[in-house]
Design a protein around this motif. Sequence first.
Motif, PDB file in Angstrom:
ATOM      1  N   ASP A 133      10.096  32.543 -15.687  1.00 30.95           N
ATOM      2  CA  ASP A 133      10.144  34.003 -15.838  1.00 30.95           C
ATOM      3  C   ASP A 133       9.132  34.544 -16.840  1.00 30.95           C
ATOM      4  O   ASP A 133       9.310  35.628 -17.395  1.00 30.95           O
ATOM      5  N   PHE A 134       8.075  33.768 -17.076  1.00 26.97           N
ATOM      6  CA  PHE A 134       6.991  34.244 -17.931  1.00 26.97           C
ATOM      7  C   PHE A 134       5.871  34.803 -17.067  1.00 26.97           C
ATOM      8  O   PHE A 134       5.746  34.476 -15.874  1.00 26.97           O
ATOM      9  N   SER A 135       5.050  35.650 -17.649  1.00 29.59           N
ATOM     10  CA  SER A 135       3.868  36.161 -16.970  1.00 29.59           C
ATOM     11  C   SER A 135       2.765  36.365 -17.998  1.00 29.59           C
ATOM     12  O   SER A 135       3.028  36.559 -19.183  1.00 29.59           O
ATOM     13  N   PHE A 136       1.522  36.322 -17.504  1.00 30.14           N
ATOM     14  CA  PHE A 136       0.376  36.525 -18.398  1.00 30.14           C
ATOM     15  C   PHE A 136      -0.537  37.572 -17.786  1.00 30.14           C
ATOM     16  O   PHE A 136      -0.960  37.448 -16.642  1.00 30.14           O
ATOM     17  N   ASN A 137      -0.803  38.629 -18.567  1.00 30.64           N
ATOM     18  CA  ASN A 137      -1.697  39.691 -18.123  1.00 30.64           C
ATOM     19  C   ASN A 137      -3.108  39.347 -18.590  1.00 30.64           C
ATOM     20  O   ASN A 137      -3.401  39.373 -19.783  1.00 30.64           O
ATOM     21  N   THR A 138      -3.972  39.016 -17.638  1.00 32.35           N
ATOM     22  CA  THR A 138      -5.317  38.554 -17.996  1.00 32.35           C
ATOM     23  C   THR A 138      -6.204  39.672 -18.528  1.00 32.35           C
ATOM     24  O   THR A 138      -7.139  39.406 -19.286  1.00 32.35           O
ATOM     25  N   ASN A 139      -5.929  40.907 -18.127  1.00 33.47           N
ATOM     26  CA  ASN A 139      -6.711  42.035 -18.643  1.00 33.47           C
ATOM     27  C   ASN A 139      -6.329  42.370 -20.077  1.00 33.47           C
ATOM     28  O   ASN A 139      -7.187  42.583 -20.932  1.00 33.47           O
ATOM     29  N   LYS A 140      -5.036  42.430 -20.326  1.00 37.48           N
ATOM     30  CA  LYS A 140      -4.550  42.822 -21.649  1.00 37.48           C
ATOM     31  C   LYS A 140      -4.321  41.637 -22.581  1.00 37.48           C
ATOM     32  O   LYS A 140      -4.039  41.816 -23.753  1.00 37.48           O
ATOM     33  N   ARG A 141      -4.437  40.415 -22.029  1.00 35.46           N
ATOM     34  CA  ARG A 141      -4.265  39.181 -22.809  1.00 35.46           C
ATOM     35  C   ARG A 141      -2.897  39.175 -23.503  1.00 35.46           C
ATOM     36  O   ARG A 141      -2.778  38.969 -24.711  1.00 35.46           O
ATOM     37  N   THR A 142      -1.871  39.393 -22.725  1.00 38.43           N
ATOM     38  CA  THR A 142      -0.507  39.409 -23.249  1.00 38.43           C
ATOM     39  C   THR A 142       0.377  38.445 -22.466  1.00 38.43           C
ATOM     40  O   THR A 142       0.296  38.375 -21.238  1.00 38.43           O
ATOM     41  N   LEU A 143       1.219  37.721 -23.188  1.00 40.24           N
ATOM     42  CA  LEU A 143       2.205  36.828 -22.594  1.00 40.24           C
ATOM     43  C   LEU A 143       3.563  37.501 -22.688  1.00 40.24           C
ATOM     44  O   LEU A 143       3.957  37.965 -23.760  1.00 40.24           O
ATOM     45  N   LEU A 144       4.271  37.556 -21.555  1.00 40.06           N
ATOM     46  CA  LEU A 144       5.566  38.234 -21.519  1.00 40.06           C
ATOM     47  C   LEU A 144       6.621  37.368 -20.862  1.00 40.06           C
ATOM     48  O   LEU A 144       6.315  36.503 -20.042  1.00 40.06           O
ATOM     49  N   LYS A 145       7.874  37.626 -21.242  1.00 42.89           N
ATOM     50  CA  LYS A 145       9.013  37.056 -20.540  1.00 42.89           C
ATOM     51  C   LYS A 145       9.933  38.197 -20.145  1.00 42.89           C
ATOM     52  O   LYS A 145      10.421  38.948 -20.991  1.00 42.89           O
ATOM     53  N   ASN A 146      10.139  38.334 -18.833  1.00 35.86           N
ATOM     54  CA  ASN A 146      10.953  39.431 -18.293  1.00 35.86           C
ATOM     55  C   ASN A 146      10.518  40.787 -18.853  1.00 35.86           C
ATOM     56  O   ASN A 146      11.336  41.642 -19.168  1.00 35.86           O
ATOM     57  N   GLY A 147       9.200  40.961 -19.017  1.00 29.15           N
ATOM     58  CA  GLY A 147       8.652  42.228 -19.473  1.00 29.15           C
ATOM     59  C   GLY A 147       8.536  42.385 -20.971  1.00 29.15           C
ATOM     60  O   GLY A 147       7.926  43.347 -21.446  1.00 29.15           O
ATOM     61  N   SER A 148       9.131  41.469 -21.759  1.00 30.24           N
ATOM     62  CA  SER A 148       9.055  41.543 -23.221  1.00 30.24           C
ATOM     63  C   SER A 148       7.929  40.654 -23.726  1.00 30.24           C
ATOM     64  O   SER A 148       7.819  39.489 -23.332  1.00 30.24           O
ATOM     65  N   MET A 149       7.103  41.204 -24.620  1.00 33.29           N
ATOM     66  CA  MET A 149       5.944  40.468 -25.091  1.00 33.29           C
ATOM     67  C   MET A 149       6.319  39.352 -26.051  1.00 33.29           C
ATOM     68  O   MET A 149       7.197  39.506 -26.899  1.00 33.29           O
ATOM     69  N   ILE A 150       5.631  38.205 -25.920  1.00 28.81           N
ATOM     70  CA  ILE A 150       5.766  37.088 -26.851  1.00 28.81           C
ATOM     71  C   ILE A 150       4.677  37.236 -27.903  1.00 28.81           C
ATOM     72  O   ILE A 150       3.490  37.340 -27.577  1.00 28.81           O
ATOM     73  N   ASP A 151       5.055  37.256 -29.158  1.00 27.91           N
ATOM     74  CA  ASP A 151       4.114  37.478 -30.253  1.00 27.91           C
ATOM     75  C   ASP A 151       3.402  36.169 -30.593  1.00 27.91           C
ATOM     76  O   ASP A 151       4.000  35.252 -31.157  1.00 27.91           O
ATOM     77  N   LEU A 152       2.118  36.067 -30.260  1.00 28.15           N
ATOM     78  CA  LEU A 152       1.339  34.863 -30.500  1.00 28.15           C
ATOM     79  C   LEU A 152       0.237  35.129 -31.516  1.00 28.15           C
ATOM     80  O   LEU A 152      -0.297  36.245 -31.586  1.00 28.15           O
ATOM     81  N   SER A 153      -0.122  34.100 -32.275  1.00 26.04           N
ATOM     82  CA  SER A 153      -1.279  34.210 -33.155  1.00 26.04           C
ATOM     83  C   SER A 153      -2.545  34.214 -32.297  1.00 26.04           C
ATOM     84  O   SER A 153      -2.507  33.922 -31.097  1.00 26.04           O
ATOM     85  N   ALA A 154      -3.681  34.531 -32.910  1.00 28.78           N
ATOM     86  CA  ALA A 154      -4.933  34.597 -32.162  1.00 28.78           C
ATOM     87  C   ALA A 154      -5.263  33.260 -31.493  1.00 28.78           C
ATOM     88  O   ALA A 154      -5.652  33.218 -30.320  1.00 28.78           O
ATOM     89  N   LYS A 155      -5.096  32.166 -32.206  1.00 31.33           N
ATOM     90  CA  LYS A 155      -5.431  30.848 -31.645  1.00 31.33           C
ATOM     91  C   LYS A 155      -4.396  30.414 -30.606  1.00 31.33           C
ATOM     92  O   LYS A 155      -4.753  29.798 -29.598  1.00 31.33           O
TER      93      LYS A 155
END
Length: 222
Positions: A133-155
């Motif tokens: 149930d994860f997704s990755f938006n390649t344009n916005k460079r965001t990782l989400l689960k069920n629409g909620s963003m996962i907070d990742l460091s730059a690396k």
Amino acid sequence: MKILLLEDELEYQESVSEYLTSLGYEVDAVGDGVAACDKIASGFYHLFILDIKVPNINGFEVIKYIKSLNIDTPIMIMTSLVDINDMAIGYELGCNEYLKKPFELAELKFRVGELMRKYYSVDDKSVVLLNGDFSFNTNKRTLLKNGSMIDLSAKELELVEYLVSNLDAYVSIPELKEQVWENKDIEEADIRMHVLKIRNKTSSEFITSKRRIGYKIDAKKV
């Protein structure tokens, strides 16, 4: 959605932060440019709201730092500077909106809302569906689960992005060193630690590993 607010005037910082929080945004507020850069380096934001005349390094330098990291997050300048040359500098550096002090909170709400709608409208072609149930938006460079963003460091974000670009295929440690760490001197244990941190923020099965082979992220099973 997460906003970084750079504002050294405490009254403005508190009122803007409290108002945006009441609208449902998550706000990190800092009072100087160095602290802002530290936040930018360690986490993802959907919007930067930056004052220009702040201690240590000014808002223009913070914008340059954002662009040096190839971050395409929208930027709003919030300042009392009204000279056309200052505005021109801001737009030339890459800001997307300019809000002059003093302003009504309703105007802030409208401008923030417009930026969020413009930059985070869903484009199915840019969304990669991942296992669990994860997704990755390649344009916005965001990782989400069920629409909620996962907070990742730059690396961490770079690592996820590269694994997603090689979906369903194992990527070796040497390749990760070359592509994600640009052949910098990094130990395999450090890469494992980054993977562990990502798993802690997602799930233990989000990144699959195979000894002596490498790591992979799987596409959503249909």
